[in-house]
Design an enzyme around this catalytic site. Structure first.
Site, PDB file in Angstrom:
ATOM      1  N   SER A 173       0.825  -1.206   0.000  1.00 10.97           N
ATOM      2  CA  SER A 173       0.000   0.000   0.000  1.00 10.97           C
ATOM      3  C   SER A 173       0.864   1.264   0.000  1.00 10.97           C
ATOM      4  O   SER A 173       1.680   1.460  -0.898  1.00 10.97           O
ATOM      5  CB  SER A 173      -0.944  -0.040   1.205  1.00 10.97           C
ATOM      6  N   ASP A 344      -9.809  -4.933  -4.666  1.00 12.78           N
ATOM      7  CA  ASP A 344      -9.115  -3.990  -3.788  1.00 12.78           C
ATOM      8  C   ASP A 344      -9.734  -2.599  -3.925  1.00 12.78           C
ATOM      9  O   ASP A 344      -9.720  -2.011  -4.999  1.00 12.78           O
ATOM     10  CB  ASP A 344      -7.632  -3.958  -4.166  1.00 12.78           C
ATOM     11  N   HIS A 373      -7.445  -5.477  -0.308  1.00  9.45           N
ATOM     12  CA  HIS A 373      -6.223  -4.766   0.074  1.00  9.45           C
ATOM     13  C   HIS A 373      -5.453  -5.470   1.195  1.00  9.45           C
ATOM     14  O   HIS A 373      -4.221  -5.463   1.207  1.00  9.45           O
ATOM     15  CB  HIS A 373      -6.587  -3.345   0.505  1.00  9.45           C
TER      16      HIS A 373
END
Length: 398
Positions: A173, A344, A373
């Site tokens: 991320s 995601d 995610h």
């Protein structure tokens, strides 16, 4: 969100007083541990360091020098793998599952020297050489500073400590975001990276679907008022209470799960519900309001740029130009492998497509149709889908 937490807290108090609720199982002890305690709890060697950045922030840096098997215990023989967490998480995200499903432990048992960084403002990096943590000056940062100061300081420290001139980098991320920025703007750091592994990579967020940034975009003034322009979703004792005491209760287990899925994407079959108390007590780990504001400035944009300070005059002071400068991924030459999920909400597949077209040295890419995610951290099959492939690529690039 906070209303829900308050209601859950009230129910917890009532239930404790009157014996209304009973645990269906024991709480995982790691829910109430710090990073070193979690590592030690599973029988691994643990080391902790404080890294001071050029602008005075003190970052917690954690190390698992070798695994239980002690493969390659001699430091001269062990390759270094650095793990960088994402937005609102911390280094604990790499060790929150059982050892056979946590990347930090898996890499250590595979014979690597594992280091885990923490960005400024998170649970384990809330100190400064001269600024007070409750001051607005302390919280005046975004991922710009993480890329400019935090990542270079951490990598330089590891290289000096281990004597390894090149390291492998794994980011998740926002941990990929700051890497893309650092590796494309600071060549001497980029030269230290053998391979960059980007899990759920985030750069442009034109198609982002997560409500977190959308809410920040629409309600930035309200959030600023309640945060005091300082910390955003810090890991407090109250929040740890919610995670460690309420989430294990059967009546709240689904609520805690759905909270995560609302932010990151839905994948109920791939989440270990028995670890929910660990996930929810360790996260969110906090960041600055300015960092969230920075992300909201990029909403609906197909490009990445530095933080806009709000006026041409202020931008001129910070950047020597009246507008916030753009970041260009095409300037990054590091060998890069990427994994993304079609489910995601933070790293939307369309945004990932834009990013992939700009990576000049892409050596591998994989899209997992059902991944969200957090599957890249907590997914039940993440070893088979991702981690084993990381190890294979490392071995091919020794």
């Amino acid at each position: 969100m906070w209303y829900l937490f308050k209601v859950m807290s009230f129910i917890l108090t009532l239930g404790t007083a009157h014996g209304a609720f009973r645990y269906k199982r024991s709480v995982n002890p790691e829910a109430n541990m710090n990073i070193r305690q979690i590592i030690s709890y599973w029988g691994y060697p643990d080391e902790e360091y404080n890294v001071v950045t050029e602008d005075g922030y003190i970052l917690g840096l954690y190390r698992i020098p070798y695994g239980k098997t002690k493969i390659g215990k001699n430091s001269a023989q062990r390759l270094v793998v650095y793990l960088q967490h994402g937005l609102l998480t911390s280094a604990s995200s790499w060790i929150s599952n059982l050892p056979n499903n946590s990347l930090g432990f898996i890499l250590a048992d595979a014979g690597y020297d594992v280091w885990m960084g923490n960005s400024r403002g998170t649970t384990w990096s809330r100190k400064h050489m001269y600024l007070k943590t409750n001051s607005k000056e302390f919280w005046a940062f975004s991922f710009d500073e993480m890329a400019k100061y935090d990542l270079p300081a951490s990598i330089d420290f590891i290289v000096k400590q281990t004597g390894q001139e090149e390291i492998f980098y794994v980011g998740h991320s926002q941990g990929t975001t700051i890497a893309f920025i650092t590796f494309s703007t600071i060549p001497k750091i980029a030269e230290r990276i053998k391979v960059f592994f980007a899990l759920a990579p985030v750069f442009s967020i034109k198609y982002l679907r997560s409500p977190l940034i959308k809410i920040a975009y629409k309600w930035k003034s309200v959030i600023k008022f309640f945060s005091g322009n300082k910390a955003f979703l810090p890991n407090t004792a109250f929040k740890r209470l919610i995670g460690s005491k309420l989430c294990p209760l059967k009546i709240f287990r689904k609520t805690c799960r759905d909270f995560l899925f609302t932010l990151y994407g839905y994948d109920p079959k791939n989440l270990n519900m028995s670890r929910m108390d660990v996930y929810m007590s360790q996260n969110p780990a906090g960041t600055s309001f300015q960092n969230i504001l920075h992300w909201s400035q990029l909403f609906n944009s197909s490009y990445m740029k530095a933080f806009d300070w709000g006026s041409p005059a202020l931008n001129l002071i910070h950047y020597n130009q009246t507008t916030a400068p753009l970041y260009n991924v095409t300037n990054m030459k590091v060998s890069t492998a990427t994994w993304n999920g079609e489910n995601d909400l933070m790293a939307d597949p369309d945004d990932t497509g834009i990013l992939l077209s700009e990576i000049t040295n892409l050596i591998y890419h994989k899209t997992i149709s059902y991944y969200n995610h957090i599957d890249f951290l907590f997914g039940l099959d993440v070893y088979q889908q991702v981690y084993q492939e990381i190890i294979d690529i490392i071995q091919r690039n020794i």
